[in-house]
Design an enzyme around this catalytic site. Sequence first.
Site, mmCIF file in Angstrom:
data_model
loop_
_atom_site.group_PDB
_atom_site.id
_atom_site.type_symbol
_atom_site.label_atom_id
_atom_site.label_comp_id
_atom_site.label_asym_id
_atom_site.label_seq_id
_atom_site.Cartn_x
_atom_site.Cartn_y
_atom_site.Cartn_z
ATOM 1 N N HIS A 283 0.838 -1.202 0.000
ATOM 2 C CA HIS A 283 0.000 0.000 0.000
ATOM 3 C C HIS A 283 0.874 1.254 0.000
ATOM 4 O O HIS A 283 0.447 2.321 -0.441
ATOM 5 C CB HIS A 283 -0.915 0.038 1.232
ATOM 6 C CG HIS A 283 -1.981 -1.001 1.216
ATOM 7 N ND1 HIS A 283 -1.778 -2.280 1.677
ATOM 8 C CD2 HIS A 283 -3.266 -0.954 0.776
ATOM 9 C CE1 HIS A 283 -2.896 -2.978 1.537
ATOM 10 N NE2 HIS A 283 -3.809 -2.204 0.992
ATOM 11 N N ASP A 355 -4.555 -5.992 -7.888
ATOM 12 C CA ASP A 355 -4.767 -5.301 -6.624
ATOM 13 C C ASP A 355 -4.988 -3.825 -6.973
ATOM 14 O O ASP A 355 -4.801 -3.405 -8.120
ATOM 15 C CB ASP A 355 -3.559 -5.493 -5.704
ATOM 16 C CG ASP A 355 -3.919 -5.403 -4.233
ATOM 17 O OD1 ASP A 355 -4.984 -4.823 -3.909
ATOM 18 O OD2 ASP A 355 -3.145 -5.885 -3.389
#
Length: 454
Positions: A283, A355
Site C-alpha cells: 500500500h 490489486d
Amino acid sequence: MRKLWLALLVLSVGLAGGCGSSGNGDNTGTAAPPPVKTPDAGNAPGETPNQPGNGGNAGHNGSPPPADPGNTGSEPSAPQEPAVPPAPTTAELVARKLQKMTLDEKLGEMIIAGLDGTTASAQAKLMIQEQHIGGFIFYKENVTTPAGVAAYVNQLKAWNADNPAPLLISVDQEGGRVSRLPGLLKIPAGRVIGDTGDVSYASQIGTALGAASKLMGFNVDFAPVLDINSNPKNPVIGDRSYGTTAKRVTDMGLAAMDSIRDQGVVPVVKHFPGHGDTSVDSHLELPVVNKSLAQLRAFEWVPFKAAVKDGVDMVMVAHILFPKIDKNVPASLSKTIITDELRGELGFKGVVITDDMTMGAISENFGLAQAAMTSVKAGSDIILLAHGYEDAKTVLGALKQSVRKGDISEKRIDESVTRILTLKLNYKLSDAAIPSHPDVGGVNAMIKKAVSAH
C-alpha cells in the site's frame, strides 16, 4: 438492455443444472452451489431431441403408426411437432452479447472502481451511465448500516439498467482486521481459524462471509487470503493468513472459498504469486521478493494451484516485484507471471484482477495510465481502482487510445470481456433490487455458533 440480459438468463437456466438459487438480491441468504458448465439437458451438443410420435406411438422413433385396417384414409394424420433447437450454450450467449457491445462498454467492463460517501453520488451515476463501469468496490467509509448499504447498492443497480451486463458489487470481507460489512458480530482472523486446525470451522466462517455479503447486495468478496505467512516481519499479511505452512493455508483457504461460492458469491483468492514473504507494505511502497520460479512453485503457489484445480473463478494479482522472474515490472504488470505462469503453468481460465492500482507500489513507481495499459497487455482482465471517477477516466482514456492506435488489439479486449461476461452469467448475477432492510440476525447466529464451538 436489462430485458436482453434477463432473456439471456432465462435461456441459460438449462445450462447450469448444478446451480441452485439465483445470484440476485431477490434470493437473499439462500445457498447456491457453485456455477458449473453443463451440456444442454438431455442431449449431446448439436443433437436434436427425439420427437414424439403420433397418438402415443412409443417405440417407433417418430414414425407414423401402423395403418388401421378400418381406416379409409379420409382423415389426415396429425402433424408432427417441429424440432426444438437446443438451447444456446453459455459461450454462444456471451458471444452474442459481446458482438452488440461498443468499445466503450467493453472497456468499462474491465474496471472495478471505488466510490465516495455513504450514498450514491452524481459521480457514481456518471461512472455507470457514461463510463459503463462494470463494477464497484465498497470500503469502510462507504458503509453505515445494513439498510444504508442496501439503499446504496440498489441505487447503483437501478442506474445500471441500460448497460449490457449487471454490476459486480464487491467488498473486502475477510474477517479479522479486514471487515467492512456493518451490523455483524466479530468474525475471527484467518490465523485464529487456522490455529484450530479445524477445516469445518473455516467452512462455517466462509458460509457466514458469503451469506453476509449476499444479504447486503454484494456478489464479489475479495477473500480468502491464500498467502502463506512465512515472514514474521510481514507488515501487511500477518494474521490475515491461515498459517505458515502450505498445507494449512490450502486446507483452510479452500474450505472458506468453497463455502463463499456456495452462497452464490464470487470468491477472489489473493494475492498471487504470494504476499507472505514480503517485508514492506505494498500500500505504501513496492515490495521485492528474490525467489525463483522453482521456489514459488514449491511453496507460495501450492494453495493457488489447488484453488485453480478446485475451479476458482477469480484471482487477484499482487504489486510485488520478483526480479528473478521479471526484473522490470511487478507481478500485476508482468506477462510472464500472469499469462505464462498463472494461465499457462497453473492453467487458470477465469478472471484476473489487479490489486488496487492506486496503491503506493504502483503510484510511486509507475503512472496510472501506463500501469493499466501494461497490465492489460500482460493479461489482466479487470483493473481495480480504489478511487472513482477521475481515475477511471484516466484509465479508460488510456486504454481506448491504445486500442485505436493498435497498441492493444480489440481482440485482446474481447478476451477479457468474454471472461467477465461468462463469470456474470455463470453466477446468474442480476441488477434486481435487494430487500431494503437486510436482517443480519441469521448470519450473526451462524457466526456465534461457529465461534462458540471453538
